[in-house]
Write a protein that holds these residues in place. Structure first.
Motif, PDB file in Angstrom:
ATOM      1  N   PRO A   1      -4.105  -9.024   7.369  1.00 49.91           N
ATOM      2  CA  PRO A   1      -2.983  -7.700   7.081  1.00 49.91           C
ATOM      3  C   PRO A   1      -3.183  -7.464   5.834  1.00 49.91           C
ATOM      4  O   PRO A   1      -4.555  -6.984   5.423  1.00 49.91           O
ATOM      5  N   VAL A   2      -2.985  -6.409   5.871  1.00 50.04           N
ATOM      6  CA  VAL A   2      -3.067  -4.541   4.563  1.00 50.04           C
ATOM      7  C   VAL A   2      -1.652  -5.041   3.610  1.00 50.04           C
ATOM      8  O   VAL A   2      -1.067  -4.858   4.177  1.00 50.04           O
ATOM      9  N   ASP A   3      -2.067  -5.661   2.712  1.00 54.58           N
ATOM     10  CA  ASP A   3      -0.894  -5.496   1.565  1.00 54.58           C
ATOM     11  C   ASP A   3      -1.632  -4.386   0.736  1.00 54.58           C
ATOM     12  O   ASP A   3      -1.877  -3.465   1.071  1.00 54.58           O
TER      13      ASP A   3
ATOM     14  N   ALA B   1       3.351  -6.810   4.150  1.00 55.12           N
ATOM     15  CA  ALA B   1       1.951  -6.640   4.621  1.00 55.12           C
ATOM     16  C   ALA B   1       2.287  -4.476   4.818  1.00 55.12           C
ATOM     17  O   ALA B   1       3.611  -4.466   4.817  1.00 55.12           O
ATOM     18  N   ARG B   2       1.058  -4.017   4.841  1.00 60.92           N
ATOM     19  CA  ARG B   2       2.029  -2.382   4.819  1.00 60.92           C
ATOM     20  C   ARG B   2       0.892  -2.075   6.248  1.00 60.92           C
ATOM     21  O   ARG B   2       0.706  -0.953   6.745  1.00 60.92           O
ATOM     22  N   GLY B   3       0.375  -3.012   7.197  1.00 63.16           N
ATOM     23  CA  GLY B   3      -0.568  -2.909   7.854  1.00 63.16           C
ATOM     24  C   GLY B   3      -1.065  -3.244   8.684  1.00 63.16           C
ATOM     25  O   GLY B   3      -1.484  -4.672   8.204  1.00 63.16           O
ATOM     26  N   TRP B   4      -2.074  -3.747   9.545  1.00 56.85           N
ATOM     27  CA  TRP B   4      -2.495  -5.064  10.713  1.00 56.85           C
ATOM     28  C   TRP B   4      -3.661  -4.535  10.923  1.00 56.85           C
ATOM     29  O   TRP B   4      -4.116  -3.813  11.987  1.00 56.85           O
ATOM     30  N   ILE B   5      -4.427  -5.137  10.280  1.00 60.66           N
ATOM     31  CA  ILE B   5      -6.114  -5.395  11.199  1.00 60.66           C
ATOM     32  C   ILE B   5      -6.744  -6.243  12.940  1.00 60.66           C
ATOM     33  O   ILE B   5      -6.157  -7.321  12.505  1.00 60.66           O
TER      34      ILE B   5
ATOM     35  N   THR C   1       2.381  -0.114   9.594  1.00 58.67           N
ATOM     36  CA  THR C   1       3.810  -0.689   9.247  1.00 58.67           C
ATOM     37  C   THR C   1       3.933   1.141   8.700  1.00 58.67           C
ATOM     38  O   THR C   1       3.137   2.031   8.253  1.00 58.67           O
ATOM     39  N   GLU C   2       5.340   1.416   9.197  1.00 56.74           N
ATOM     40  CA  GLU C   2       5.605   2.402   9.062  1.00 56.74           C
ATOM     41  C   GLU C   2       5.821   2.555   7.049  1.00 56.74           C
ATOM     42  O   GLU C   2       5.211   3.992   6.618  1.00 56.74           O
ATOM     43  N   ALA C   3       5.968   2.398   6.498  1.00 54.22           N
ATOM     44  CA  ALA C   3       6.177   2.020   4.560  1.00 54.22           C
ATOM     45  C   ALA C   3       4.199   2.175   4.693  1.00 54.22           C
ATOM     46  O   ALA C   3       4.108   3.227   3.756  1.00 54.22           O
ATOM     47  N   GLY C   4       3.568   2.135   5.050  1.00 48.67           N
ATOM     48  CA  GLY C   4       2.261   1.579   4.597  1.00 48.67           C
ATOM     49  C   GLY C   4       1.725   3.093   5.281  1.00 48.67           C
ATOM     50  O   GLY C   4       0.776   3.555   4.771  1.00 48.67           O
TER      51      GLY C   4
ATOM     52  N   ALA D   1       3.615   5.742   5.342  1.00 48.42           N
ATOM     53  CA  ALA D   1       3.624   6.407   4.164  1.00 48.42           C
ATOM     54  C   ALA D   1       3.198   6.176   2.740  1.00 48.42           C
ATOM     55  O   ALA D   1       2.852   7.990   2.336  1.00 48.42           O
ATOM     56  N   LEU D   2       2.716   5.914   2.279  1.00 46.69           N
ATOM     57  CA  LEU D   2       1.448   4.981   1.679  1.00 46.69           C
ATOM     58  C   LEU D   2       0.895   5.865   1.609  1.00 46.69           C
ATOM     59  O   LEU D   2       0.590   6.672   0.514  1.00 46.69           O
ATOM     60  N   VAL D   3      -0.124   5.707   2.309  1.00 49.16           N
ATOM     61  CA  VAL D   3      -1.396   6.829   2.813  1.00 49.16           C
ATOM     62  C   VAL D   3      -1.454   8.284   2.681  1.00 49.16           C
ATOM     63  O   VAL D   3      -2.112   8.877   2.168  1.00 49.16           O
ATOM     64  N   GLN D   4      -0.417   8.502   3.451  1.00 48.21           N
ATOM     65  CA  GLN D   4      -0.422   9.455   3.949  1.00 48.21           C
ATOM     66  C   GLN D   4       0.503  10.766   2.639  1.00 48.21           C
ATOM     67  O   GLN D   4      -0.084  12.001   2.583  1.00 48.21           O
ATOM     68  N   GLY D   5       0.757  10.217   2.155  1.00 47.27           N
ATOM     69  CA  GLY D   5       1.818  10.145   0.430  1.00 47.27           C
ATOM     70  C   GLY D   5       0.598  10.431  -1.009  1.00 47.27           C
ATOM     71  O   GLY D   5       1.069  10.922  -1.076  1.00 47.27           O
ATOM     72  N   LYS D   6      -0.519   9.530  -0.940  1.00 52.68           N
ATOM     73  CA  LYS D   6      -1.925   9.945  -1.214  1.00 52.68           C
ATOM     74  C   LYS D   6      -1.686   8.326  -2.368  1.00 52.68           C
ATOM     75  O   LYS D   6      -2.106   8.920  -3.843  1.00 52.68           O
ATOM     76  N   ASP D   7      -0.327   7.911  -2.810  1.00 47.12           N
ATOM     77  CA  ASP D   7      -0.414   6.331  -3.585  1.00 47.12           C
ATOM     78  C   ASP D   7      -1.206   5.735  -3.850  1.00 47.12           C
ATOM     79  O   ASP D   7      -1.683   5.727  -4.942  1.00 47.12           O
ATOM     80  N   TYR D   8      -1.771   5.567  -2.498  1.00 46.45           N
ATOM     81  CA  TYR D   8      -3.323   4.773  -2.721  1.00 46.45           C
ATOM     82  C   TYR D   8      -4.306   5.152  -1.888  1.00 46.45           C
ATOM     83  O   TYR D   8      -4.104   6.364  -0.837  1.00 46.45           O
ATOM     84  N   GLY D   9      -5.994   5.723  -2.291  1.00 52.31           N
ATOM     85  CA  GLY D   9      -7.039   6.006  -2.049  1.00 52.31           C
ATOM     86  C   GLY D   9      -8.426   5.062  -1.622  1.00 52.31           C
ATOM     87  O   GLY D   9      -8.906   5.536  -1.079  1.00 52.31           O
ATOM     88  N   PHE D  10      -8.092   4.088  -2.561  1.00 51.45           N
ATOM     89  CA  PHE D  10      -9.006   2.945  -1.300  1.00 51.45           C
ATOM     90  C   PHE D  10      -8.699   2.012  -1.353  1.00 51.45           C
ATOM     91  O   PHE D  10      -7.911   1.184  -1.340  1.00 51.45           O
ATOM     92  N   ILE D  11      -9.734   0.955   0.056  1.00 50.34           N
ATOM     93  CA  ILE D  11      -9.095   0.141  -0.326  1.00 50.34           C
ATOM     94  C   ILE D  11      -9.799  -1.645  -0.727  1.00 50.34           C
ATOM     95  O   ILE D  11     -10.801  -0.999  -0.749  1.00 50.34           O
TER      96      ILE D  11
END
Length: 357
Positions: free
Chosen positions: A72-74, A91-95, A112-115, A117-127
């Protein structure tokens, strides 16, 4: 025994490691399909935790495949923190796949759709990956457990999700042009470019040699070069065919000449042997007369007709040579006509006369 996990950045939590790693050398704000989970070399966190041995990428991939599960990606390690306290940790995505590459371990993510949106919207920049490791230093990573989106990287030397890399579009174009998969890294692209350049140089050298052999300029275009080679090939074929025909004619001429010679010899031998049997030519002159007959058969046969047979009744009405005379006058005339030496003729005539008596 392995530690439970290694995760993010709170100093007060001594059993938790903050390890935030670049997801992808991204261009723009797209939610990319592949995330870089671990580097290829040994590393330590900004907070001092580590060092960690260079990950055994192949072993980590093999373990992931053997377990057959998705990772999972959270957000901000919600699974390890909020989830354990009973709070939501979606989970915002799955490996779904791991790959061992030259620059480390990469994971293919299904967002996921929410995940997304978070990345495309630049809410998060790293993992930040969560992984199991040994208790003794240098720590050895044994498995990757999950990944979290974060904005507080513990490994700042890696690029962020949204760092704009101006070379990335070019890399994408190069991958397509070279027929490489989208997962090919810069090293793979460079190797492919070098190989293509080497092949191109070799091709150019070959074309240059072909042009020289075809008798055209080195810069001749491909179509014109093909025509020149085809034309030269046609000419070469014609030359070969002419050479073969010439050889056949020479061989035939030789056969005809041999046949004519054999035929002429057979006729000459028959004529001269008949004349010898009739006593018109002495045996000593056989080869000489045969050679003459082969060159001028009509002339020799006319001479034979006018010759007197030496076997016609002993001396054939001729007078025996007087004392001191080698041959009779009549025979000397015949000898002279035949071009035979006097002594040889006399000896042959004497031998023949002895047989007739």
């Amino acid at each position: 025994m392995n530690a439970p996990f290694a995760t993010w950045h709170f100093p007060a939590m001594s059993n938790i490691l903050g390890t935030h790693i670049l997801a992808l050398n991204a261009a723009g704000a797209d939610a990319h399909e592949w995330l870089q989970l671990l580097p290829a070399t040994s590393f330590s966190g900004v907070d001092g935790r580590g060092p960690y041995e260079a990950p055994d990428a192949n072993a980590l991939v093999a373990r992931f495949q053997a377990e057959g599960r998705r990772l999972p990606v959270d957000e901000n390690h919600s699974i390890d923190l909020a989830g354990k306290a009973g709070h939501p940790s979606p989970a915002r995505g799955w490996i779904v796949e791991l790959q061992a590459r030259a620059d480390g371990v990469w994971g293919k993510v299904e967002w996921t759709e929410a995940g997304r949106a978070l990345v495309q919207g630049k809410d998060y920049g790293f993992i930040s990956p969560v992984f199991l490791h040994s208790r003794s230093k240098p720590y050895r990573i044994s498995s990757v457990e999950r990944v979290a989106l974060t904005n507080d990287p513990n490994l700042p030397f890696l690029k962020s999700l949204h760092t704009r890399n101006e070379d990335q579009p070019m890399l994408e174009e190069l991958r397509k042009a070279l027929g490489l998969p989208e997962t090919a890294d810069e090293a793979a692209v460079v190797d492919a470019v070098k190989a293509a350049h080497s092949a191109s140089s070799g091709h150019a050298a070959t074309i240059s040699r072909i042009a020289e052999a075809a008798g055209v300029a080195k810069e001749t275009g491909a179509d014109d070069l093909v025509k020149a080679v085809q034309s030269r090939g046609t000419a070469s074929t014609a030359e070969t065919e002419n050479a073969d025909l010439k050889a056949q004619v020479i061989s035939l001429q030789s056969q005809i000449s041999t046949l004519a010679t054999n035929t002429a010899r057979e006729k000459a031998e028959a004529a001269i042997d008949g004349a010898i049997h009739a006593g018109k030519i002495v045996p000593a002159l056989r080869d000489h007369m045969i050679a003459r007959h082969m060159k001028a058969p009509a002339e020799v046969e006319t001479e034979i007709k006018h010759l007197v047979s030496l076997n016609a009744g002993g001396l054939g009405g001729r007078k025996v040579p007087e004392s001191g005379q080698v041959i009779a006058a009549e025979e000397d005339q015949v000898r002279s006509m035949m071009g035979v030496e006097e002594k040889a003729y006399a000896e042959t005539a004497k031998a023949l006369n002895g047989k007739d008596q």
